[in-house]
Design a protein around this motif. Structure first.
Motif, PDB file in Angstrom:
ATOM      1  N   PHE A   1       0.578  -1.336   0.018  1.00 44.61           N
ATOM      2  CA  PHE A   1      -0.326   0.052   0.265  1.00 44.61           C
ATOM      3  C   PHE A   1       1.267   1.644  -0.485  1.00 44.61           C
ATOM      4  N   ALA A   2       0.453   2.304  -0.373  1.00 36.86           N
ATOM      5  CA  ALA A   2       1.062   3.389  -0.577  1.00 36.86           C
ATOM      6  C   ALA A   2       0.800   4.504   0.681  1.00 36.86           C
ATOM      7  N   ASP A   3       1.951   4.407   1.200  1.00 35.44           N
ATOM      8  CA  ASP A   3       1.479   5.425   2.485  1.00 35.44           C
ATOM      9  C   ASP A   3       1.396   6.940   2.516  1.00 35.44           C
ATOM     10  N   HIS A   4       0.537   7.344   2.950  1.00 29.97           N
ATOM     11  CA  HIS A   4       0.240   8.696   2.689  1.00 29.97           C
ATOM     12  C   HIS A   4       0.342   9.585   4.074  1.00 29.97           C
ATOM     13  N   GLU A   5       1.547  10.712   4.048  1.00 32.99           N
ATOM     14  CA  GLU A   5       2.391  11.374   5.173  1.00 32.99           C
ATOM     15  C   GLU A   5       2.275  10.690   6.113  1.00 32.99           C
ATOM     16  N   GLY A   6       2.963   8.984   5.947  1.00 32.37           N
ATOM     17  CA  GLY A   6       3.655   8.306   7.358  1.00 32.37           C
ATOM     18  C   GLY A   6       3.002   7.686   7.351  1.00 32.37           C
ATOM     19  N   THR A   7       1.269   7.288   7.031  1.00 32.70           N
ATOM     20  CA  THR A   7       0.613   6.561   7.552  1.00 32.70           C
ATOM     21  C   THR A   7       0.372   5.516   6.832  1.00 32.70           C
ATOM     22  N   PRO A   8       0.296   4.621   7.357  1.00 31.38           N
ATOM     23  CA  PRO A   8       0.185   2.831   6.192  1.00 31.38           C
ATOM     24  C   PRO A   8      -1.246   3.136   6.080  1.00 31.38           C
ATOM     25  N   GLY A   9      -1.184   2.231   4.534  1.00 34.31           N
ATOM     26  CA  GLY A   9      -2.510   1.744   4.073  1.00 34.31           C
ATOM     27  C   GLY A   9      -3.050   0.776   4.617  1.00 34.31           C
ATOM     28  N   LEU A  10      -4.204   0.796   3.905  1.00 33.40           N
ATOM     29  CA  LEU A  10      -4.956  -0.962   3.931  1.00 33.40           C
ATOM     30  C   LEU A  10      -6.094  -1.218   3.676  1.00 33.40           C
ATOM     31  N   GLY A  11      -6.566  -2.171   3.050  1.00 33.36           N
ATOM     32  CA  GLY A  11      -7.979  -2.494   2.397  1.00 33.36           C
ATOM     33  C   GLY A  11      -8.280  -3.617   2.908  1.00 33.36           C
ATOM     34  N   TYR A  12      -9.419  -4.083   1.870  1.00 29.96           N
ATOM     35  CA  TYR A  12     -10.753  -5.481   2.004  1.00 29.96           C
ATOM     36  C   TYR A  12     -10.052  -6.627   1.474  1.00 29.96           C
ATOM     37  N   GLN A  13     -10.120  -7.439   1.495  1.00 22.75           N
ATOM     38  CA  GLN A  13     -10.100  -8.835   0.388  1.00 22.75           C
ATOM     39  C   GLN A  13     -11.096  -9.756   0.545  1.00 22.75           C
ATOM     40  N   ARG A  14     -11.748  -9.979   0.124  1.00 25.34           N
ATOM     41  CA  ARG A  14     -13.741 -11.203   0.039  1.00 25.34           C
ATOM     42  C   ARG A  14     -12.641 -12.223  -1.019  1.00 25.34           C
ATOM     43  N   VAL A  15     -12.776 -13.436  -0.500  1.00 22.01           N
ATOM     44  CA  VAL A  15     -13.027 -14.695  -1.133  1.00 22.01           C
ATOM     45  C   VAL A  15     -15.097 -15.296  -0.164  1.00 22.01           C
ATOM     46  N   SER A  16     -15.886 -16.029  -1.141  1.00 18.83           N
ATOM     47  CA  SER A  16     -16.737 -16.776  -1.084  1.00 18.83           C
ATOM     48  C   SER A  16     -16.505 -17.431  -1.423  1.00 18.83           C
ATOM     49  N   PRO A  17     -17.676 -19.034  -1.310  1.00 17.32           N
ATOM     50  CA  PRO A  17     -18.093 -20.116  -1.886  1.00 17.32           C
ATOM     51  C   PRO A  17     -18.518 -20.212  -2.920  1.00 17.32           C
ATOM     52  N   SER A  18     -17.885 -21.199  -4.074  1.00 21.14           N
ATOM     53  CA  SER A  18     -19.014 -21.058  -5.176  1.00 21.14           C
ATOM     54  C   SER A  18     -19.496 -22.138  -5.217  1.00 21.14           C
ATOM     55  N   GLY A  19     -19.287 -22.964  -4.003  1.00 25.35           N
ATOM     56  CA  GLY A  19     -20.022 -24.266  -4.748  1.00 25.35           C
ATOM     57  C   GLY A  19     -18.470 -25.051  -5.315  1.00 25.35           C
ATOM     58  N   HIS A  20     -17.763 -25.243  -5.491  1.00 24.09           N
ATOM     59  CA  HIS A  20     -16.628 -25.895  -5.464  1.00 24.09           C
ATOM     60  C   HIS A  20     -15.537 -26.215  -4.610  1.00 24.09           C
ATOM     61  N   GLY A  21     -14.703 -27.511  -4.447  1.00 21.64           N
ATOM     62  CA  GLY A  21     -13.479 -27.185  -3.762  1.00 21.64           C
ATOM     63  C   GLY A  21     -13.595 -26.869  -2.757  1.00 21.64           C
ATOM     64  N   ARG A  22     -13.062 -26.469  -1.936  1.00 19.73           N
ATOM     65  CA  ARG A  22     -12.794 -26.111  -0.607  1.00 19.73           C
ATOM     66  C   ARG A  22     -14.301 -25.622   0.271  1.00 19.73           C
ATOM     67  N   GLY A  23     -14.744 -24.704  -0.724  1.00 23.52           N
ATOM     68  CA  GLY A  23     -15.568 -23.752   0.504  1.00 23.52           C
ATOM     69  C   GLY A  23     -15.109 -22.459   0.876  1.00 23.52           C
ATOM     70  N   THR A  24     -13.836 -22.077   0.778  1.00 20.66           N
ATOM     71  CA  THR A  24     -12.642 -21.082   0.517  1.00 20.66           C
ATOM     72  C   THR A  24     -14.196 -19.914   1.142  1.00 20.66           C
ATOM     73  N   ASP A  25     -13.450 -18.843   2.656  1.00 17.51           N
ATOM     74  CA  ASP A  25     -14.963 -18.235   2.371  1.00 17.51           C
ATOM     75  C   ASP A  25     -14.098 -17.153   3.289  1.00 17.51           C
ATOM     76  N   VAL A  26     -13.245 -15.929   3.452  1.00 23.43           N
ATOM     77  CA  VAL A  26     -12.595 -15.250   3.947  1.00 23.43           C
ATOM     78  C   VAL A  26     -13.321 -13.797   3.280  1.00 23.43           C
ATOM     79  N   LEU A  27     -13.148 -12.852   4.572  1.00 17.59           N
ATOM     80  CA  LEU A  27     -13.183 -11.114   4.425  1.00 17.59           C
ATOM     81  C   LEU A  27     -12.249 -10.887   6.013  1.00 17.59           C
ATOM     82  N   ALA A  28     -11.064  -9.937   4.934  1.00 18.69           N
ATOM     83  CA  ALA A  28      -9.892 -10.139   5.788  1.00 18.69           C
ATOM     84  C   ALA A  28      -9.083  -8.304   5.158  1.00 18.69           C
ATOM     85  N   GLU A  29      -8.998  -7.624   7.030  1.00 20.86           N
ATOM     86  CA  GLU A  29      -8.285  -6.581   7.003  1.00 20.86           C
ATOM     87  C   GLU A  29      -6.982  -6.220   6.010  1.00 20.86           C
ATOM     88  N   VAL A  30      -6.485  -6.159   4.958  1.00 20.45           N
ATOM     89  CA  VAL A  30      -4.587  -6.485   4.144  1.00 20.45           C
ATOM     90  C   VAL A  30      -4.738  -5.398   4.279  1.00 20.45           C
TER      91      VAL A  30
END
Length: 294
Positions: A193-222
């Motif tokens: 992430f790009a800092d702003h005046e020394g403050t680190p950035g952040l974001g959010y990532q979502r992964v939701s189950p599709s009905g296939h595979g392992r049912g991965t389910d993530v809502l993460a502050e990154v």
């Protein structure tokens, strides 16, 4: 929701690597990512084993030697300052990576069977794509995309999302093999992430189950240095908070005989693509373009 697929900075550090994701540690078959931090004058030898790798400077420059070839990578100041050149090294090779000035380097990898020659990838040859419009605008540096740079299994690209925008949207998946429609690919997201005046950035990532595979389910502050593992599922959106541009490196590989990136949009959100022609691309993009080859 699972937390095992979100790796905060430092959680997956191992040996010389600030981040070390292997097929064994991820519990899948193909995709790998290592982030190496070298001091000025640093040297890092490694064996590629059963995987092909692209060495990509995130910051700083380096020299890569493998298979009797030596590649000098000019690199860049940061992922937000420009496109980088890179080096491809094949499986079953011994590699030496050195950096007179020090820096941070991504090693994007994939288990493979074919042994291709070691090669240099110039920054001038990286297609820079603007994808989406409005607050879905983002920049994609297709340095290791299928159809752009030859690999056996590995696909890798960089994405820059301006602060306040949503990328990896509409949510999409690639967890089934459907010829001509969808590829089966494991994916790693690595964030900065790009800092702003020394403050680190952040974001959010979502992964939701599709009905296939392992049912991965993530809502993460990154945050910077974090990674998210996506073995399956609808992934997106990737949200950049206002005021802080977000970068992520995508690494993908899978079992398909054809190296391709074929995705399926979430049926409930696919309509958003139809709105893009009616909106301008975010004027903050492109953040930069590939340098001229002249």
């Amino acid at each position: 929701m699972t937390t095992t697929h979100h790796l905060p900075a430092g959680k997956a550090a191992a040996g010389p690597y600030a981040l070390d994701v292997s097929p064994e540690s991820a519990g899948w078959g193909y995709s790998s990512l290592r982030v190496l931090e070298l001091p000025a004058g640093g040297l890092h030898p490694f064996d590629t084993g059963d995987s092909e790798w692209i060495v990509l400077p995130l910051s700083g420059s380096c020299t890569v030697a493998a298979d009797g070839e030596t590649f000098h990578l000019a690199g860049r100041e940061s992922v937000f300052s420009g496109v980088s050149d890179f080096a491809y090294v094949p499986r079953d090779a011994h590699v030496s990576l050195s950096s007179p000035g020090g820096g941070r380097f991504a090693l994007t990898g994939a288990r493979c069977t074919e042994r291709l020659p070691a090669r240099y990838g110039p920054a001038s040859g990286v297609p820079v794509e603007l994808r989406g419009t409005g607050n879905c605008s983002r920049q994609v540096n297709n340095f290791g995309a299928a159809g752009v740079f030859a690999c056996d299994k590995l696909i890798a690209v960089e994405v820059i999302t301006p602060g306040g925008n949503w990328s990896s949207f509409p949510p999409h998946k690639h967890d089934e093999h459907r010829p001509g429609e969808e590829s089966e690919l494991e994916e790693i997201y690595y964030f900065e992430f790009a800092d702003h005046e020394g403050t680190p950035g952040l974001g959010y990532q979502r992964v939701s189950p599709s009905g296939h595979g392992r049912g991965t389910d993530v809502l993460a502050e990154v945050r910077g240095g974090d990674a998210v593992l996506i073995p399956d599922g609808w992934h997106g959106p990737s949200m950049a908070v206002p005021g802080h541009d977000m970068y992520y490196l995508n690494v993908m590989a899978g079992p398909g005989a054809e190296r391709s990136w074929l995705i399926c949009d979430h049926p409930g959100h696919a309509w958003i693509r139809d709105t893009w022609p009616d909106q301008p691309v975010d004027p903050r993009l492109p953040r930069y373009t590939a340098p001229s080859s002249q």
